[in-house]
Design a protein around this motif. Structure first.
Motif, PDB file in Angstrom:
ATOM      1  N   SER A   1       0.819  -1.284  -0.095  1.00  0.00           N
ATOM      2  CA  SER A   1       0.025   0.144  -0.001  1.00  0.00           C
ATOM      3  C   SER A   1       0.808   1.446  -0.014  1.00  0.00           C
ATOM      4  O   SER A   1       0.348   2.409  -0.178  1.00  0.00           O
ATOM      5  N   CYS A   2       2.201   1.132   0.327  1.00  0.00           N
ATOM      6  CA  CYS A   2       3.004   2.338   0.381  1.00  0.00           C
ATOM      7  C   CYS A   2       3.619   2.772  -0.976  1.00  0.00           C
ATOM      8  O   CYS A   2       3.491   1.963  -2.058  1.00  0.00           O
ATOM      9  N   VAL A   3       3.762   4.067  -1.191  1.00  0.00           N
ATOM     10  CA  VAL A   3       4.445   4.437  -2.293  1.00  0.00           C
ATOM     11  C   VAL A   3       5.792   5.277  -1.847  1.00  0.00           C
ATOM     12  O   VAL A   3       5.951   5.912  -0.977  1.00  0.00           O
ATOM     13  N   SER A   4       6.776   4.932  -2.520  1.00  0.00           N
ATOM     14  CA  SER A   4       8.236   5.168  -2.237  1.00  0.00           C
ATOM     15  C   SER A   4       8.557   6.465  -3.095  1.00  0.00           C
ATOM     16  O   SER A   4       8.291   6.703  -4.083  1.00  0.00           O
ATOM     17  N   ARG A   5       9.125   7.709  -2.255  1.00  0.00           N
ATOM     18  CA  ARG A   5       9.524   8.688  -2.999  1.00  0.00           C
ATOM     19  C   ARG A   5      10.832   9.199  -2.311  1.00  0.00           C
ATOM     20  O   ARG A   5      11.149   8.947  -1.348  1.00  0.00           O
ATOM     21  N   ASN A   6      11.649   9.722  -3.387  1.00  0.00           N
ATOM     22  CA  ASN A   6      12.684  10.363  -3.070  1.00  0.00           C
ATOM     23  C   ASN A   6      12.826  11.960  -2.901  1.00  0.00           C
ATOM     24  O   ASN A   6      12.322  12.696  -3.998  1.00  0.00           O
ATOM     25  N   PHE A   7      13.505  12.697  -2.164  1.00  0.00           N
ATOM     26  CA  PHE A   7      13.462  13.971  -1.834  1.00  0.00           C
ATOM     27  C   PHE A   7      14.768  14.529  -1.814  1.00  0.00           C
ATOM     28  O   PHE A   7      15.779  13.883  -1.095  1.00  0.00           O
TER      29      PHE A   7
END
Length: 223
Positions: A24-30
């Motif tokens: 259910s998670c979405v991975s994002r880079n910042f």
């Protein structure tokens, strides 16, 4: 799944439940300086820090900033707005390149109903947040600049699991950030750091601060 299993919030879940949450998670880079979310945004997602470091910043109507906390790997941020569905009370900004997992509100609420230990863990996180903010308020009211600086450096080291001496802080925070944590200007922070360094309590190593004498810093902070 490995990241979720190491967080206080989800460590009680079994493998099947962890797999369901991970899907259910979405991975994002910042990148450094990028906002994970802004003060006033909807509280529709929880953020789980996988790597890197972020700071939680409250901005007044006049544009003054107060840094409330720094958070690193395996910590969560954004839980308050997710629970009460009011706009975000603060912004969260990456101070280093950061990777985070984003979990939607309905998934978290469902877990709280089906897995009571998740609710217990969330309540403990909120209790810890209230205690930290209470302590910071007391420091602003009762400690001088050196004492507030000593206290925030010790707290940052503790939060990052740094023990012994020297404990080297490399948090990507500027002196202005430190000032926003203790209610002081950047020049005042600079003078305070130089004073602590002259007393042999810390060493300034470029962007890093080494805590040379933690016991001395605790005495300085009144602990």
């Amino acid at each position: 799944m490995a990241t979720l299993a190491r967080t206080t919030l989800f460590q009680s879940l079994g493998e099947d439940a962890l797999l369901s949450v991970a899907r259910s998670c979405v991975s994002r880079n910042f990148s450094r300086g990028q906002f994970l979310f802004y003060q006033g945004d909807p509280g529709d997602r929880l953020f789980i820090i996988v790597s890197g470091l972020v700071k939680v910043v409250f901005t007044s109507v006049q544009g003054d900033e107060l840094v409330l906390a720094t958070l690193g790997p395996r910590e969560v941020v954004g839980e308050m707005a997710v629970l009460d569905q009011v706009p975000r009370s603060a912004s969260v900004i990456a101070t280093k390149p950061t990777r985070a997992l984003l979990l939607n509100r309905p998934v978290l609420l469902g877990l709280m109903h089906t897995h009571p230990p998740v609710m217990d863990a969330l309540l403990k996180l909120l209790g810890g947040l209230v205690r930290r903010l209470t302590e910071q308020t007391g420091e602003l009211a009762f400690l001088d600049l050196r004492g507030r600086l000593a206290s925030v450096l010790l707290r940052l080291a503790h939060e990052r699991g740094l023990t012994g001496a020297p404990a080297v802080l490399d948090l990507g925070l500027t002196q202005s950030d430190l000032g926003a944590m203790i209610g002081a200007s950047r020049p005042a922070v600079n003078r305070g750091l130089q004073s602590l360094a002259s007393s042999g309590l810390i060493e300034l190593r470029g962007p890093c601060i080494a805590l040379i004498d933690p016991a001395g810093l605790r005495r300085q902070s009144g602990n």
